[in-house]
Design a protein around this motif. Structure first.
Motif, short mmCIF file in Angstrom:
data_model
loop_
_atom_site.label_atom_id
_atom_site.label_comp_id
_atom_site.label_asym_id
_atom_site.label_seq_id
_atom_site.Cartn_x
_atom_site.Cartn_y
_atom_site.Cartn_z
N LYS A 60 -3.73 -77.70 -4.99
CA LYS A 60 -4.01 -76.96 -3.75
C LYS A 60 -3.09 -77.41 -2.62
O LYS A 60 -2.62 -76.58 -1.83
CB LYS A 60 -5.48 -77.12 -3.36
N SER A 61 -2.85 -78.71 -2.52
CA SER A 61 -1.99 -79.19 -1.44
C SER A 61 -0.56 -78.67 -1.60
O SER A 61 0.08 -78.26 -0.62
CB SER A 61 -1.99 -80.71 -1.38
N LEU A 62 -0.06 -78.68 -2.83
CA LEU A 62 1.30 -78.17 -3.07
C LEU A 62 1.38 -76.67 -2.81
O LEU A 62 2.36 -76.19 -2.22
CB LEU A 62 1.72 -78.48 -4.51
N GLN A 63 0.36 -75.93 -3.24
CA GLN A 63 0.37 -74.49 -3.02
C GLN A 63 0.31 -74.16 -1.53
O GLN A 63 1.06 -73.30 -1.05
CB GLN A 63 -0.80 -73.84 -3.74
N ASP A 64 -0.56 -74.83 -0.79
CA ASP A 64 -0.66 -74.56 0.64
C ASP A 64 0.62 -74.95 1.37
O ASP A 64 1.09 -74.22 2.26
CB ASP A 64 -1.85 -75.30 1.24
N ALA A 65 1.19 -76.10 1.02
CA ALA A 65 2.43 -76.53 1.67
C ALA A 65 3.56 -75.56 1.38
O ALA A 65 4.36 -75.21 2.26
CB ALA A 65 2.80 -77.94 1.22
#
Length: 291
Positions: A60-65
């Motif tokens: 999720k963090s990679l996708q949001d970033a």
């Protein structure tokens, strides 16, 4: 002549320059080489087991970033601090697999609607991941990358903060991007680096002011968009620079200039004042006796 070299030698940052580079790269992909599928590998450096919660936090963090960086690639004038579903749809990361302590992500086909050019070789997702990597540390001792993050625009800082928060909850990570063209890109973030950035990124911003200074342009980091200005008094200023000023800065390197700066100072909850953060707004060359 190699068309990729032609693309790399095209100067400037206008949309026409971007189009010329994209056209040269598309021709390179079509006539000069076999296209490869881009792949992002994400490894947990302090863990031999990747459970479902850890996988979710990192993914999720990679996708949001990626979505946030993709937003400003599409709209350079816009700033966002949270992700809309449309941002994720335009710059998706596609799960390709999971093995041991590593996750693998792919990208949409270049014929998809989010391709940067119709006959292009690079999607918005891949471009966004590349730019995100520009702001992450190369290794655990890359302290300069931590300082550079604090000099970036709001969206970039917010995107890096997504990675920071995930690392703090899980473990140090390593990223390896095999792009559609060019060399492999490797980056990492340790829990120690995440701790430093998390503290800095949570500081409140205040005391915004403006200064006009004279001095000599000592250098510029194009990828990280940072300038270095040696004041007439001898001290050196470094700060962020807008993409549309990069060409003007290059023309005035090692020359006397007058610069208009936005200056932001941070204050922590306990009252400590942080170092001033500079943003270059305008730059004008100064005539000399030898001009």
């Amino acid at each position: 002549m190699n068309l990729r070299k032609v693309a790399e030698n095209i100067p400037g940052g206008t949309w026409l320059d971007d189009l010329a580079r994209a056209s040269a790269l598309a021709a390179h992909a079509k006539f000069e080489r076999t296209c490869r599928s881009p792949l992002l590998r994400v490894s947990l450096l302090e863990s031999t087991r990747l459970d479902a919660y850890t996988f979710s936090d990192i993914s999720k963090s990679l996708q949001d970033a990626t979505a946030k960086i993709g937003h400003i690639v599409r709209n350079p004038q816009g700033e966002i601090t949270y992700v809309q579903p449309a941002d994720r749809e335009k710059a998706p990361l596609i799960q390709r697999g999971l093995a041991g302590n590593a996750m693998f992500f792919g990208f949409p086909e270049t014929s998809a609607p989010d391709a940067l050019i119709n006959d292009g070789i690079e999607t918005l997702s891949e471009r966004a991941v590349k730019e995100l990597c520009d702001f992450l540390p190369v290794n655990g001792s890359d302290d300069g990358a931590l300082d550079a993050v604090l000099l970036q625009r709001d969206t970039v800082r917010n995107a890096v903060s997504d990675i920071v928060n995930a690392v703090m909850k899980t473990s140090s990570i390593g990223l390896s991007l095999t792009p559609t063209y060019g060399e492999e890109i490797t980056r990492s973030m340790t829990t120690e680096q995440a701790k430093v950035l998390q503290s800095s990124l949570r500081e409140s911003r205040e005391d915004v002011g403006y200064e006009t200074v004279t001095g000599r342009l000592d250098g510029v980091r194009t990828r990280r968009r940072i300038f270095y200005l040696e004041r007439d008094t001898g001290s050196t200023i470094q700060g962020a620079v807008a993409p549309d000023l990069l060409d003007e800065i290059k023309l005035n390197l090692d020359r006397p200039v007058t610069a208009r700066l936005r200056v932001v100072r941070t204050t922590t909850i306990d009252g400590r004042r942080g170092k001033p953060v500079y943003e270059l707004l305008e730059i004008h060359s100064e005539s000399s006796l030898f001009d």
